[in-house]
Design a protein around this motif. Structure first.
Motif, short mmCIF file in Angstrom:
data_model
loop_
_atom_site.label_atom_id
_atom_site.label_comp_id
_atom_site.label_asym_id
_atom_site.label_seq_id
_atom_site.Cartn_x
_atom_site.Cartn_y
_atom_site.Cartn_z
N ALA A 150 -34.89 5.83 -36.82
CA ALA A 150 -34.90 7.23 -36.42
C ALA A 150 -33.61 7.92 -36.83
O ALA A 150 -32.52 7.34 -36.76
N ILE A 157 -34.79 15.57 -33.41
CA ILE A 157 -35.23 14.57 -34.37
C ILE A 157 -35.44 15.21 -35.74
O ILE A 157 -36.04 16.28 -35.87
N ILE A 174 -39.65 15.22 -40.67
CA ILE A 174 -40.84 15.33 -39.81
C ILE A 174 -41.80 16.41 -40.31
O ILE A 174 -42.96 16.42 -39.90
N ILE A 181 -45.62 12.40 -35.66
CA ILE A 181 -44.78 11.81 -34.60
C ILE A 181 -45.44 12.04 -33.25
O ILE A 181 -45.88 13.15 -32.94
N VAL A 183 -45.62 12.97 -29.51
CA VAL A 183 -44.79 13.83 -28.67
C VAL A 183 -45.47 14.03 -27.32
O VAL A 183 -46.65 13.70 -27.14
N SER A 222 -39.99 13.57 -27.98
CA SER A 222 -40.59 12.31 -28.44
C SER A 222 -41.09 11.51 -27.25
O SER A 222 -40.41 11.39 -26.23
N SER A 223 -42.29 10.96 -27.38
CA SER A 223 -42.90 10.22 -26.27
C SER A 223 -42.51 8.75 -26.26
O SER A 223 -42.70 8.07 -25.26
N TYR A 229 -39.58 6.22 -32.68
CA TYR A 229 -38.56 7.14 -32.19
C TYR A 229 -38.27 6.86 -30.72
O TYR A 229 -39.20 6.65 -29.94
N GLU A 231 -37.55 7.59 -26.83
CA GLU A 231 -38.18 8.57 -25.96
C GLU A 231 -37.19 9.64 -25.50
O GLU A 231 -36.01 9.35 -25.26
N VAL A 235 -38.16 17.57 -30.30
CA VAL A 235 -38.83 17.55 -31.59
C VAL A 235 -39.17 18.96 -32.06
O VAL A 235 -38.82 19.36 -33.17
#
Length: 295
Positions: A150, A157, A174, A181, A183, A222-223, A229, A231, A235
């Motif tokens: 990442a 990000i 991204i 990604i 999210v 980010s999840s 990535y 958390e 984003v």
């Protein structure tokens, strides 16, 4: 009053002679290059006069630029002081929250998350292909960089490493059309996928049902799903939500938080389960490394 040269040629004859001489000189200069050396000497002779004539304007321009630069530097310095104070306050508050969090975890006997390792990198070049959003960094496998790593800037990000050489690495942004990604909405934790559109200023959320609670202005973070990535990093921000019942899914457009069109210095992250990690560096070492890159 009697003229001194009353017996000279008539005015018309003198004009004709001057015109003929001018034409002859122009022909000799253009065809035979007979006055090149003379022109060089004349230019050398006239140059100091031109510089002297241009000196007042140059002095005025230099004075205006100096005053403008000083004024802009003073304004920038004042803004940096304010920003530094706010950041210092945020650091103090985060230190307090971290100590409180450690105490709560100790009471709950919950494992503490390991600190993510970081390294500063500089953008060396940007891919000129409009259909591919990639940048080249000055860090590679010798620095512990690995594929899938990442990459962030100071806002959020930026992308992930897709190709690694000994001293360089290539990052896929991204917004690239091949990138996606996982999210979630920071407000209510609704999960989705943010896909690149080929535009530096837009990401799309795919396959979102019309009933999903997503609004314009929502922050997407980010999840952590997919383990690409970490958390919780910003984003994008939702810019427009179009709910057309004739379509199977809602159309949701978002704007990346990171300023992808003007990135220069980036952060490479090593999560605890990364395949390779650099030697642990302190905040002072990261600042020193950033200073060396800027210099």
């Amino acid at each position: 009053m009697t003229p001194l040269f009353a017996n000279g040629p008539a005015l018309q004859i003198r004009i004709l002679i001057a015109v003929v001489l001018s034409l002859v000189l122009m022909f000799v200069d253009h065809r035979l290059k007979g006055f090149d050396s003379i022109r060089v000497y004349l230019n050398s002779l006239v140059s100091p006069i031109l510089y002297a004539a241009n000196l007042p304007q140059s002095m005025l321009d230099w004075s205006a630029e100096s005053l403008s630069s000083r004024s802009s530097l003073l304004d920038e310095n004042a803004k940096l002081r304010e920003t530094n104070l706010m950041l210092q306050e945020s650091v103090l508050r985060m230190q307090f929250l971290q100590r409180e969090n450690d105490r709560l975890r100790a009471l709950l006997e919950s494992p503490v998350r390991q600190e993510i390792q970081k390294m500063v990198a500089e953008v060396m070049s940007v891919t000129s292909n409009p259909n591919s959003h990639q940048v080249l960094l000055n860090r590679g496998s010798l620095n512990g960089v690995y594929e899938g790593q990442a990459v962030l800037d100071e806002n959020g990000i930026v992308g992930q490493v897709v190709d690694v050489a000994p001293t360089t690495s290539r990052v896929l942004l991204i917004t690239d059309i091949t990138h996606a990604i996982p999210v979630r909405v920071a407000r209510n934790s609704v999960r989705s996928i943010a896909a690149g559109t080929g535009s530096m200023s837009r990401l799309d959320l795919n396959y979102v049902p019309h009933s999903a609670d997503i609004r314009a202005g929502d922050l997407l973070i980010s999840s952590g799903l997919g383990q690409k990535y970490p958390e919780g990093y910003p984003v994008a921000e939702v810019s427009r939500v179009i709910s057309n019942e004739s379509l199977p899914f809602a159309q949701i457009e978002t704007k990346p938080i990171a300023q992808l069109d003007r990135i220069r210095y980036l952060l490479l992250l090593w999560p605890p389960n990364a395949p390779s990690q650099p030697a642990k560096s302190s905040l002072k070492e990261i600042k020193r490394e950033t200073k060396e890159l800027i210099q």
